[in-house]
Design a protein around this motif. Sequence first.
Motif, mmCIF file in Angstrom:
data_model
loop_
_atom_site.group_PDB
_atom_site.id
_atom_site.type_symbol
_atom_site.label_atom_id
_atom_site.label_comp_id
_atom_site.label_asym_id
_atom_site.label_seq_id
_atom_site.Cartn_x
_atom_site.Cartn_y
_atom_site.Cartn_z
ATOM 1 N N ALA A 387 1.071 -1.250 0.201
ATOM 2 C CA ALA A 387 -0.209 0.041 -0.081
ATOM 3 C C ALA A 387 0.919 0.914 -0.102
ATOM 4 C CB ALA A 387 -1.234 -0.293 0.813
ATOM 5 N N PRO A 388 0.411 2.417 -0.638
ATOM 6 C CA PRO A 388 1.375 3.149 -0.834
ATOM 7 C C PRO A 388 1.146 4.353 0.420
ATOM 8 C CG PRO A 388 -0.805 4.191 -1.442
ATOM 9 C CD PRO A 388 -1.118 2.470 -0.811
ATOM 10 N N MET A 389 2.199 5.140 0.753
ATOM 11 C CA MET A 389 2.414 5.794 2.044
ATOM 12 C C MET A 389 3.421 7.140 1.508
ATOM 13 S SD MET A 389 2.181 4.245 4.776
ATOM 14 C CE MET A 389 3.097 5.275 5.947
ATOM 15 N N PRO A 390 2.592 8.267 2.956
ATOM 16 C CA PRO A 390 2.864 9.664 2.282
ATOM 17 C C PRO A 390 3.908 10.243 2.474
ATOM 18 C CG PRO A 390 1.491 9.366 3.959
ATOM 19 C CD PRO A 390 1.801 7.760 3.554
ATOM 20 N N SER A 391 5.276 9.808 0.951
ATOM 21 C CA SER A 391 6.775 10.044 1.139
ATOM 22 C C SER A 391 6.809 10.105 0.343
ATOM 23 C CB SER A 391 7.436 9.127 2.857
ATOM 24 O OG SER A 391 8.370 8.738 2.444
ATOM 25 N N HIS A 392 7.653 11.362 0.042
ATOM 26 C CA HIS A 392 8.839 11.189 -1.212
ATOM 27 C C HIS A 392 9.419 10.242 -1.661
ATOM 28 C CE1 HIS A 392 6.539 14.394 -2.460
ATOM 29 N NE2 HIS A 392 6.691 15.177 -1.966
ATOM 30 N N GLU A 395 11.774 4.366 -0.643
ATOM 31 C CA GLU A 395 11.943 3.381 0.086
ATOM 32 C C GLU A 395 10.708 3.654 1.195
ATOM 33 O OE1 GLU A 395 15.475 5.379 1.556
ATOM 34 O OE2 GLU A 395 14.144 4.900 -0.553
ATOM 35 N N ARG A 396 10.193 4.191 1.332
ATOM 36 C CA ARG A 396 9.702 5.077 2.496
ATOM 37 C C ARG A 396 8.114 5.093 1.927
ATOM 38 N NH1 ARG A 396 12.867 9.508 5.750
ATOM 39 N NH2 ARG A 396 14.812 7.825 6.263
ATOM 40 N N ALA A 397 7.985 4.679 0.662
ATOM 41 C CA ALA A 397 7.050 5.500 0.312
ATOM 42 C C ALA A 397 5.592 4.356 0.015
ATOM 43 C CB ALA A 397 6.835 5.307 -1.648
ATOM 44 N N VAL A 398 6.010 3.060 0.814
ATOM 45 C CA VAL A 398 5.514 1.792 0.314
ATOM 46 C C VAL A 398 5.203 1.319 1.663
ATOM 47 C CG1 VAL A 398 5.845 1.840 -1.913
ATOM 48 C CG2 VAL A 398 7.329 0.402 -0.168
ATOM 49 N N THR A 399 4.612 0.307 1.964
ATOM 50 C CA THR A 399 4.266 -0.571 3.187
ATOM 51 C C THR A 399 3.583 -1.431 3.043
ATOM 52 O OG1 THR A 399 3.817 -0.306 5.658
ATOM 53 C CG2 THR A 399 1.728 0.354 3.879
ATOM 54 N N ARG A 400 3.121 -2.878 4.542
ATOM 55 C CA ARG A 400 2.641 -3.410 3.842
ATOM 56 C C ARG A 400 1.156 -3.517 4.344
ATOM 57 N NH1 ARG A 400 6.779 -9.033 5.518
ATOM 58 N NH2 ARG A 400 7.704 -8.591 3.574
ATOM 59 N N ALA A 401 -0.343 -3.914 4.212
ATOM 60 C CA ALA A 401 -0.883 -3.489 4.423
ATOM 61 C C ALA A 401 -1.662 -5.260 4.230
ATOM 62 C CB ALA A 401 -0.921 -3.058 3.841
ATOM 63 N N ASP A 402 -3.113 -4.723 4.788
ATOM 64 C CA ASP A 402 -4.265 -5.967 5.038
ATOM 65 C C ASP A 402 -4.109 -6.746 3.401
ATOM 66 O OD1 ASP A 402 -6.303 -7.703 5.680
ATOM 67 O OD2 ASP A 402 -7.016 -6.814 7.183
ATOM 68 N N PRO A 403 -3.884 -7.498 2.882
ATOM 69 C CA PRO A 403 -4.294 -8.399 2.159
ATOM 70 C C PRO A 403 -6.024 -8.035 1.225
ATOM 71 C CG PRO A 403 -3.930 -10.267 3.485
ATOM 72 C CD PRO A 403 -3.771 -8.614 4.595
ATOM 73 N N ILE A 404 -6.775 -7.888 2.532
ATOM 74 C CA ILE A 404 -8.322 -8.057 1.726
ATOM 75 C C ILE A 404 -8.860 -6.567 1.760
ATOM 76 C CG2 ILE A 404 -8.594 -10.240 2.612
ATOM 77 C CD1 ILE A 404 -10.199 -8.041 5.270
ATOM 78 N N VAL A 405 -8.020 -5.322 2.221
ATOM 79 C CA VAL A 405 -8.558 -3.779 2.351
ATOM 80 C C VAL A 405 -7.641 -3.702 0.708
ATOM 81 C CG1 VAL A 405 -7.975 -1.687 3.670
ATOM 82 C CG2 VAL A 405 -8.170 -3.840 4.576
ATOM 83 N N ALA A 406 -8.991 -2.620 0.270
ATOM 84 C CA ALA A 406 -7.968 -2.007 -1.060
ATOM 85 C C ALA A 406 -7.197 -1.119 -0.523
ATOM 86 C CB ALA A 406 -9.013 -1.855 -1.336
ATOM 87 N N PRO A 407 -5.798 -0.868 -0.632
ATOM 88 C CA PRO A 407 -5.276 0.095 -1.381
ATOM 89 C C PRO A 407 -5.308 1.772 -2.081
ATOM 90 C CG PRO A 407 -4.090 -1.189 -2.847
ATOM 91 C CD PRO A 407 -5.750 -2.048 -2.442
ATOM 92 N N GLY A 408 -4.412 2.835 -1.134
ATOM 93 C CA GLY A 408 -5.061 4.096 -1.229
ATOM 94 C C GLY A 408 -4.233 4.099 -2.971
#
Length: 512
Positions: A387-392, A395-408
């Motif tokens: 899932a995306p993260m608010p960072s430019h 390596e900090r712009a992505v993170t691991r998220a719940d697999p059933i939750v749609a990413p932003g």
Amino acid sequence: MRELGRRSEAASHPFRTELGTAGITGGFSAYDFHRAPLALVGKVGRREEIVSACPSAAMLGIQVGMAATHARALVSDLDFRPADPDADAALLDRLALFAVRRWSPIAAATPPDGLWLDLAGCDHLHGGETRFCQRLLAFCKRAGFTARAAVADTAGAAHALARFAPSDLTIVPARETVRAVSPLPVAALRLSGTALGAARRFGFETIGDLLPVARGPLARRLGLAAITRLDQAMGGVAEPITPRMDVTTPVVERRLMEPIGTAEAIARVMEDLLGDLATVLQARGLGVRSLRFVGSRVDGTEQIVGVGTSRPTRETAHLLRLLKLRIEKIDPGMGMEQFWLAAPHTEPLDAVDLGAVLAGDVVVRDPARLVDVVAGRIGPAAVFRVAPMPSHVPERAVTRADPIVAPGTWPNWQRPVRLFARPEPLWGVIALLPDQPPRRFEWRGTRYKVVAGDGPERIHGEWWRRDAEVWAVRDYYRVEDETGGRFWVFRRGDGMMDDTGDLSWWIHGVFA
């Protein structure tokens, strides 16, 4: 104690006020139920005593602690009934559970006749302390209880004022606990009978009489328990409230006539338990997020396996499939004869809207079942979604998220298909400063000759994280070598200022 945010309230048992304060307008009271004088008799030691009396009985001279034979001789038509402490405790527990669900998350019973409520942070939801206490007393009157309430900085002070203050409602201002409890009798400190007898012998009548006395002599006269109670009332010693927990774990059980040990028999028991548990969950409107299957062997030991789900569910077939994946971890030994199935983690589960399905609309399949099965085989930590993260910083712009939750929504940036978790260094780089892409570089022992390049894309460091990133700069380039390979490389520093970086080259990803 007020600085710690503790505001405590205690509501007393019925029949604690005088007759003049027991009248109720616009409701009913316990006095309305029993027009005849009523007294409760309990066994204290070897004799029967009056443990509670209604206002009518109190006006006739019936007092708590009086012998039952004396009371019967004093009032011939007195309605005597046996006291039931277990029923009183059960009623207090129900009231504490009601208080947790409706008034405050921290509420506890104070046997035999009171409740503690922690109003810190929730009194404003009920209109303030005064308004809340008025509503509480009105509720008790409608329920048939004669109640008294007090609010103070400490639980001990609230307990004492609710039972011994002259008014039915007492609210002590901040830091005035000593002034409020000083006129109260020593019995307000919840002392034992021995300590109260010693206090009478030494002439201590009120709590204010105990305050000037040195702790050493006072402890020798009344005992250490009296010192602790005094400090708790004044706030010198903490008296935390252990709240009534509103948790009821659904549990079903099976006892077998003969021990079993085969996988097929255990699977059959699992299916039966899941059917019983589904009925319980449906009645409560819940779905399980985790299950715990416990089997008791004939030698007294237990075998425990657990499964989890990504979404609340009570579908028996799906849960049975997950439990069967754990049967191989169960060691039946000489046989298993008793089983439990518990759902320690549950969540509300409403009915599913099937209107779109019946109308023939296209419905996106829910991946929760697939995720549960895969997680049951390889482990829940190995199943995730990026899932995306608010960072430019890449390596900090992505993170691991719940697999059933749609990413932003992903930003509209050109990024490589494969982004390395950590950038890898490049060697033998040849490039023109300050803005030209590299012409050649060496990576993992292989030399690459660049035939095309695009950039730079400048990314500044996140200065709020650490001092080293205040002036840090990365210049990213998309380059292509002579064999068609496309790489995402960057240089530390802008090529002009030494503070922005050391001009080393790194590779951060590979394009398709």
